[in-house]
Design a protein around this motif. Structure first.
Motif, PDB file in Angstrom:
ATOM      1  N   ARG A   1       0.847  -1.221  -0.107  1.00  0.00           N
ATOM      2  CA  ARG A   1       0.042  -0.038  -0.016  1.00  0.00           C
ATOM      3  C   ARG A   1       0.973   1.043  -0.097  1.00  0.00           C
ATOM      4  O   ARG A   1       2.024   1.219   0.340  1.00  0.00           O
ATOM      5  N   ASP A   2       0.378   2.249  -0.423  1.00  0.00           N
ATOM      6  CA  ASP A   2       1.155   3.687  -0.295  1.00  0.00           C
ATOM      7  C   ASP A   2       0.209   4.760   0.174  1.00  0.00           C
ATOM      8  O   ASP A   2      -0.745   5.278  -0.257  1.00  0.00           O
ATOM      9  N   PRO A   3       0.512   5.197   1.274  1.00  0.00           N
ATOM     10  CA  PRO A   3       1.650   4.730   2.466  1.00  0.00           C
ATOM     11  C   PRO A   3       1.087   3.198   2.759  1.00  0.00           C
ATOM     12  O   PRO A   3       0.107   2.739   2.854  1.00  0.00           O
ATOM     13  N   VAL A   4       2.305   2.927   3.308  1.00  0.00           N
ATOM     14  CA  VAL A   4       2.320   1.302   3.861  1.00  0.00           C
ATOM     15  C   VAL A   4       1.120   1.436   5.319  1.00  0.00           C
ATOM     16  O   VAL A   4       1.171   2.307   6.238  1.00  0.00           O
ATOM     17  N   TYR A   5       0.281   0.297   5.336  1.00  0.00           N
ATOM     18  CA  TYR A   5      -0.531   0.223   6.495  1.00  0.00           C
ATOM     19  C   TYR A   5      -0.007  -0.770   7.503  1.00  0.00           C
ATOM     20  O   TYR A   5       0.092  -1.983   7.235  1.00  0.00           O
ATOM     21  N   TRP A   6       0.483  -0.046   8.712  1.00  0.00           N
ATOM     22  CA  TRP A   6       1.434  -0.715   9.558  1.00  0.00           C
ATOM     23  C   TRP A   6       0.692  -1.603  10.518  1.00  0.00           C
ATOM     24  O   TRP A   6       1.041  -2.330  11.347  1.00  0.00           O
ATOM     25  N   ASP A   7      -0.614  -1.367  10.718  1.00  0.00           N
ATOM     26  CA  ASP A   7      -1.277  -1.753  11.998  1.00  0.00           C
ATOM     27  C   ASP A   7      -1.345  -3.254  12.103  1.00  0.00           C
ATOM     28  O   ASP A   7      -0.915  -3.880  13.270  1.00  0.00           O
ATOM     29  N   ASP A   8      -1.741  -4.007  11.130  1.00  0.00           N
ATOM     30  CA  ASP A   8      -1.660  -5.401  11.247  1.00  0.00           C
ATOM     31  C   ASP A   8      -0.348  -6.030  11.048  1.00  0.00           C
ATOM     32  O   ASP A   8      -0.113  -7.262  11.717  1.00  0.00           O
ATOM     33  N   LEU A   9       0.574  -5.457  10.451  1.00  0.00           N
ATOM     34  CA  LEU A   9       1.807  -5.729  10.368  1.00  0.00           C
ATOM     35  C   LEU A   9       2.498  -5.796  11.663  1.00  0.00           C
ATOM     36  O   LEU A   9       3.076  -6.676  12.367  1.00  0.00           O
ATOM     37  N   VAL A  10       2.095  -4.654  12.560  1.00  0.00           N
ATOM     38  CA  VAL A  10       2.740  -4.727  13.856  1.00  0.00           C
ATOM     39  C   VAL A  10       1.998  -5.838  14.868  1.00  0.00           C
ATOM     40  O   VAL A  10       2.574  -6.233  15.740  1.00  0.00           O
ATOM     41  N   ARG A  11       0.687  -5.981  14.660  1.00  0.00           N
ATOM     42  CA  ARG A  11       0.027  -6.867  15.414  1.00  0.00           C
ATOM     43  C   ARG A  11       0.673  -8.287  15.184  1.00  0.00           C
ATOM     44  O   ARG A  11       0.645  -9.202  15.945  1.00  0.00           O
ATOM     45  N   ASN A  12       1.096  -8.527  13.808  1.00  0.00           N
ATOM     46  CA  ASN A  12       1.524  -9.808  13.389  1.00  0.00           C
ATOM     47  C   ASN A  12       2.851 -10.307  14.143  1.00  0.00           C
ATOM     48  O   ASN A  12       3.205 -11.157  14.713  1.00  0.00           O
ATOM     49  N   LEU A  13       3.794  -9.081  14.077  1.00  0.00           N
ATOM     50  CA  LEU A  13       5.125  -9.207  14.665  1.00  0.00           C
ATOM     51  C   LEU A  13       5.017  -9.461  16.171  1.00  0.00           C
ATOM     52  O   LEU A  13       5.792 -10.184  17.025  1.00  0.00           O
ATOM     53  N   GLY A  14       4.000  -8.606  16.766  1.00  0.00           N
ATOM     54  CA  GLY A  14       4.030  -8.645  18.107  1.00  0.00           C
ATOM     55  C   GLY A  14       3.351 -10.071  18.709  1.00  0.00           C
ATOM     56  O   GLY A  14       3.921 -10.641  19.600  1.00  0.00           O
ATOM     57  N   LEU A  15       2.492 -10.525  17.947  1.00  0.00           N
ATOM     58  CA  LEU A  15       1.833 -12.040  18.272  1.00  0.00           C
ATOM     59  C   LEU A  15       2.979 -12.825  18.202  1.00  0.00           C
ATOM     60  O   LEU A  15       3.050 -13.825  18.880  1.00  0.00           O
ATOM     61  N   GLN A  16       3.866 -12.913  16.768  1.00  0.00           N
ATOM     62  CA  GLN A  16       4.870 -13.980  16.908  1.00  0.00           C
ATOM     63  C   GLN A  16       5.804 -13.862  17.949  1.00  0.00           C
ATOM     64  O   GLN A  16       6.275 -14.979  18.555  1.00  0.00           O
ATOM     65  N   GLY A  17       5.987 -12.506  18.436  1.00  0.00           N
ATOM     66  CA  GLY A  17       7.059 -12.272  19.649  1.00  0.00           C
ATOM     67  C   GLY A  17       6.535 -13.070  20.983  1.00  0.00           C
ATOM     68  O   GLY A  17       7.347 -13.635  21.605  1.00  0.00           O
ATOM     69  N   LEU A  18       5.013 -12.844  21.013  1.00  0.00           N
ATOM     70  CA  LEU A  18       4.514 -13.307  22.290  1.00  0.00           C
ATOM     71  C   LEU A  18       4.678 -14.842  22.031  1.00  0.00           C
ATOM     72  O   LEU A  18       5.180 -15.707  23.126  1.00  0.00           O
ATOM     73  N   TYR A  19       4.194 -15.598  21.076  1.00  0.00           N
ATOM     74  CA  TYR A  19       4.363 -17.050  21.075  1.00  0.00           C
ATOM     75  C   TYR A  19       5.672 -17.530  21.006  1.00  0.00           C
ATOM     76  O   TYR A  19       6.072 -18.649  21.855  1.00  0.00           O
ATOM     77  N   ALA A  20       6.784 -16.698  20.469  1.00  0.00           N
ATOM     78  CA  ALA A  20       8.290 -17.182  20.755  1.00  0.00           C
ATOM     79  C   ALA A  20       8.324 -17.234  22.083  1.00  0.00           C
ATOM     80  O   ALA A  20       9.204 -17.956  22.721  1.00  0.00           O
ATOM     81  N   ALA A  21       8.246 -15.969  22.940  1.00  0.00           N
ATOM     82  CA  ALA A  21       8.438 -15.785  24.444  1.00  0.00           C
ATOM     83  C   ALA A  21       7.943 -17.063  25.193  1.00  0.00           C
ATOM     84  O   ALA A  21       8.472 -17.858  26.009  1.00  0.00           O
ATOM     85  N   VAL A  22       6.646 -17.350  24.961  1.00  0.00           N
ATOM     86  CA  VAL A  22       5.752 -18.267  25.663  1.00  0.00           C
ATOM     87  C   VAL A  22       6.361 -19.706  25.453  1.00  0.00           C
ATOM     88  O   VAL A  22       6.698 -20.377  26.388  1.00  0.00           O
ATOM     89  N   PHE A  23       6.458 -20.319  24.098  1.00  0.00           N
ATOM     90  CA  PHE A  23       6.769 -21.561  23.703  1.00  0.00           C
ATOM     91  C   PHE A  23       8.163 -21.588  24.082  1.00  0.00           C
ATOM     92  O   PHE A  23       8.788 -22.800  24.182  1.00  0.00           O
ATOM     93  N   GLY A  24       8.955 -20.564  23.652  1.00  0.00           N
ATOM     94  CA  GLY A  24      10.501 -20.806  23.691  1.00  0.00           C
ATOM     95  C   GLY A  24      10.708 -20.873  25.395  1.00  0.00           C
ATOM     96  O   GLY A  24      11.642 -21.650  25.748  1.00  0.00           O
ATOM     97  N   SER A  25      10.049 -20.209  26.198  1.00  0.00           N
ATOM     98  CA  SER A  25      10.274 -20.353  27.812  1.00  0.00           C
ATOM     99  C   SER A  25       9.709 -21.876  28.173  1.00  0.00           C
ATOM    100  O   SER A  25      10.353 -22.570  29.183  1.00  0.00           O
ATOM    101  N   ALA A  26       8.717 -22.180  27.588  1.00  0.00           N
ATOM    102  CA  ALA A  26       8.291 -23.513  27.800  1.00  0.00           C
ATOM    103  C   ALA A  26       9.317 -24.805  27.549  1.00  0.00           C
ATOM    104  O   ALA A  26       9.485 -25.606  28.068  1.00  0.00           O
TER     105      ALA A  26
END
Length: 302
Positions: free
Chosen positions: A265-290
């Motif tokens: 998109r022009d300009p780039v729409y960041w909302d869902d991109l940020v949600r995606n990366l944040g969610l992946q980080g959360l999964y990495a933290a939870v399952f990495g710790s487990a």
């Protein structure tokens, strides 16, 4: 002596008739390099990368045949697989289409196979004990396995992107691109966005990698770990398509995968991109710790 002991570069020091191995400063890098070489030399890994590279080739050939009479490929629209309608005008769109086609199944399946086999495969082969004696240490070994899996994520994504770019350049014209917003950008800028999209797709798989690594610590069977990880991937994707679960779907790791289209998109729409990366980080933290908690307390018998 195991492969890790040979390549670790550890220096033995005798203290009261007990040999203590002190890792050299480059030991961790040596272990990581050893894991990379072992992973990418396996026929299974080569086969997975070959399948991923073949997907853009098949898509490109199919579109070329379909449009040989002047008809339009696919349907109109803007996001995900709908990029397919733009490929005949610009071969660079094959990169976006190939990533959209492989992200829901092929890429996560490949990551699930590599991550699921990371610890369980070593236990099944009887080499896990020797890796820990090297002295790798459980935390260091687990981090090395995860880093290796993430490296495979990046390599696998780039294989798809480069294969698609090559096929797109051979079968279709290249030039300026029309974004989802309708604006025109240069081919160079489009190429830069394609590379950024590939990086985002690779980052979208860090949650899957952590999940697979956790599953791998639960069993000594590499096949069971790989099958369980792939089964969980399929289950989550099915659940993400059930309308009655709409309240839970934003928390599924696959829910925002196709948000990479917003980079076009022009300009780039960041909302869902940020949600995606944040969610992946959360999964990495939870399952990495487990995974760490499980592996640190695991009785290593193989």
């Amino acid at each position: 002596m195991s492969r890790a002991e040979v390549e670790a570069g550890a220096e033995p020091a005798r203290v009261e008739d007990t040999v203590i191995r002190k890792p050299s400063p480059l030991w961790t890098f040596g272990l990581f390099r050893s894991e990379l070489l072992t992973t990418f030399r396996r026929w299974r890994t080569i086969a997975l990368l070959a399948v991923l590279a073949a997907v853009p080739i098949l898509i490109g050939i199919a579109i070329k045949i379909e449009t040989s009479d002047g008809s339009t490929a696919g349907g109109g629209g803007g996001e995900g697989p709908a990029f397919i309608s733009q490929i005949t005008n610009n071969g660079l769109f094959l990169v976006f289409t190939a990533l959209a086609a492989t992200l829901p199944f092929f890429l996560p399946m490949a990551i699930g196979v590599i991550a699921g086999d990371a610890i369980a495969g070593e236990a099944n082969a009887g080499t896990l004990r020797y890796l820990l004696v090297a002295p790798a240490g459980r935390t260091r070994l687990l981090l090395t396995k995860y880093a290796t899996t993430m490296t495979f994520c990046l390599v696998a994504t780039l294989v798809v992107a480069l294969s698609a770019l090559t096929v797109g350049a051979l079968l279709f014209p290249l030039g300026e691109l029309t974004t989802i917003s309708g604006t025109r950008i240069s081919f160079t800028e489009g190429l830069g966005r394609a590379f950024l999209i590939a990086l985002v797709v690779a980052a979208s798989l860090i949650g899957v990698a952590a999940l697979g690594l956790f599953v791998s610590t639960l069993t000594n069977s590499g096949i069971a770990a790989m099958a369980t990880t792939v089964g969980l991937l399929i289950t989550i994707q099915i659940l993400d398509q059930i309308p009655q679960l709409h309240a839970l779907q934003p928390y599924f790791f696959s829910h925002y995968w196709l948000s990479f289209a917003d980079l076009m998109r022009d300009p780039v729409y960041w909302d869902d991109l940020v949600r995606n990366l944040g969610l992946q980080g959360l999964y990495a933290a939870v399952f990495g710790s487990a995974a760490w908690a499980r592996f640190a307390a695991k009785d290593i018998t193989a």
